[in-house]
Design an enzyme around this catalytic site. Structure first.
Site, mmCIF file in Angstrom:
data_model
loop_
_atom_site.group_PDB
_atom_site.id
_atom_site.type_symbol
_atom_site.label_atom_id
_atom_site.label_comp_id
_atom_site.label_asym_id
_atom_site.label_seq_id
_atom_site.Cartn_x
_atom_site.Cartn_y
_atom_site.Cartn_z
ATOM 1 C CB CYS A 179 -38.747 42.665 26.362
ATOM 2 S SG CYS A 179 -38.643 42.552 24.579
ATOM 3 C CG HIS A 200 -42.082 44.810 27.492
ATOM 4 N ND1 HIS A 200 -41.168 45.660 26.913
ATOM 5 C CD2 HIS A 200 -42.341 43.832 26.575
ATOM 6 C CE1 HIS A 200 -40.882 45.213 25.700
ATOM 7 N NE2 HIS A 200 -41.576 44.122 25.469
ATOM 8 C CG ASN A 218 -41.625 45.208 22.005
ATOM 9 O OD1 ASN A 218 -40.658 45.598 22.656
ATOM 10 N ND2 ASN A 218 -42.023 43.947 22.000
#
Ligand code: COA
Length: 323
Positions: A113, A250, A280
């Protein structure tokens, strides 16, 4: 001095939506629990025959169009994914072919990520060295294809998306500072292809290709990593929070973002979130949010912004950009 700047950004999410009511129908959870503990309301999910490269191509086409560049002008395509269509060819090559980027080299990389910030750092190095003028950085993942839908602690978090940015040589300020880090000792978010009975035992479905993680430990790590990396790029640039228009973190869990921004010493009005809508989506969280922030007029030319992520590996990174 040659600088590197984002000249176009694009995002894509698939049409199908798993809302919290759907999650309630497949695992023992509740809309109330998911919202309170994660902040996610909906995730977009790829069709069975829609793969990472398909989404990556769509986001890349939007980024290219926004940059005003022709595909033939791209010198390099780098693509980050933890869910590639194939191990080889690289997803970046599938994008290269679909775009008709006949002059571009292409390769995949993996920083989970944190990969958008990692990709900007790679692009900046190639540009500053004078090797390339135009680099396409793409982040795309079909995490739904690696999610254990029997595990209520992970399946409520993840969705699918792709984000892309064209980074070009310029004399203007662009990617001003970046900071990357990793700690392989903390490899607690795992997507395993190797056979390990010990690791497999941790998965609810025992399917080794699905994601397993120690949620609490990741949360604790992420708060510190994102705050420290942001403060580091700020310090390196000699700027203060007053100079920063927007932070795009993020988007893994609202509680992580909330604690991280408190630690940074900023308030939520400086933060752009898409978590509620998409969950996510791995490395694409940041470029998808960036693309929406630009489209909504939250970022204007000359604004200074910070992008900051953390992810599997574990890895982390931040970038300070002038738009
Ligand atoms: N619905 C209802 N209950 C759930 C649940 C769900 N979807 N998921 C877990 N629970 C339960 C657990 O089983 C546990 O029950 P118990 O107390 O009876 O054992 C309880 O909720 C608390 O679990 P815990 O793991 O302590 O919750 P948490 O507050 O840490 O939240 C996560 C869990 C996964 C949401 C959170 O840890 C997280 O987001 N971690 C970071 C993950 C991440 O970012 N990963 C990607 C990195 S890029």
């Amino acid at each position: 001095m040659i600088n590197a700047k984002i000249t176009g950004v694009g995002g894509y999410v698939p049409e199908k939506v798993y809302d919290n009511a759907y999650m309630e129908s497949i695992v023992d959870t509740s809309d109330e629990w998911i919202i309170r503990r994660t902040g996610v309301k909906e995730r977009h999910i790829s069709d069975d025959n829609e793969y990472t490269s398909d989404m990556a191509i769509k986001a890349s086409q939007i980024a290219l169009e926004n940059s005003g560049l022709k595909a033939e002008e791209l010198d390099l395509i780098i693509l980050a994914t933890v869910t590639p269509d194939y191990f080889t060819p690289a997803c970046a090559c599938l994008v290269q072919k679909a775009l008709g980027a006949v002059n571009a080299a292409a390769f995949d990389y993996n920083a989970a990520c944190s990969a958008f910030v990692t990709g900007l750092t790679i692009a900046k190095q190639f540009i500053a060295a004078g090797t390339y003028k135009n680099v396409l950085v793409v982040c795309a993942d079909t995490l739904s294809k690696a999610t254990d839908y029997a595990d209520r602690a992970t399946c409520v978090l993840f969705g699918d998306a792709a984000g892309a940015a064209v980074v070009s040589a310029t004399e203007e300020n662009g990617i001003m500072e970046t900071e990357l880090g990793s700690d392989g000792d903390l490899a607690i978010t795992a997507l395993a292809y190797r056979n390990s009975d010990e690791e497999n035992e941790k998965r609810v479905s025992k399917r080794k290709e699905t994601i397993w993680m120690a949620g609490q430990a990741v949360m604790k790590f992420a708060v510190k990593a994102m705050a420290d990396a942001s403060l580091r790029v700020l310090e390196k640039s000699g700027l203060s929070w007053d100079d920063i228009t927007l932070v795009i973190p993020h988007q893994a869990n609202y509680r992580i973002v909330d604690s991280a921004i408190k630690r940074m010493g900023i308030t939520e009005d400086k933060v752009f979130l898409t978590l509620e809508k998409y969950g996510n989506t791995s490395a694409s969280c940041i470029p998808v949010a960036l693309s929406e922030a630009v489209a909504e007029g939250r970022i204007k030319k000359g604004d200074k912004i910070i992008l900051v992520g953390f992810g599997g590996g574990l890895t982390w990174g931040a970038a300070l950009l002038e738009w």
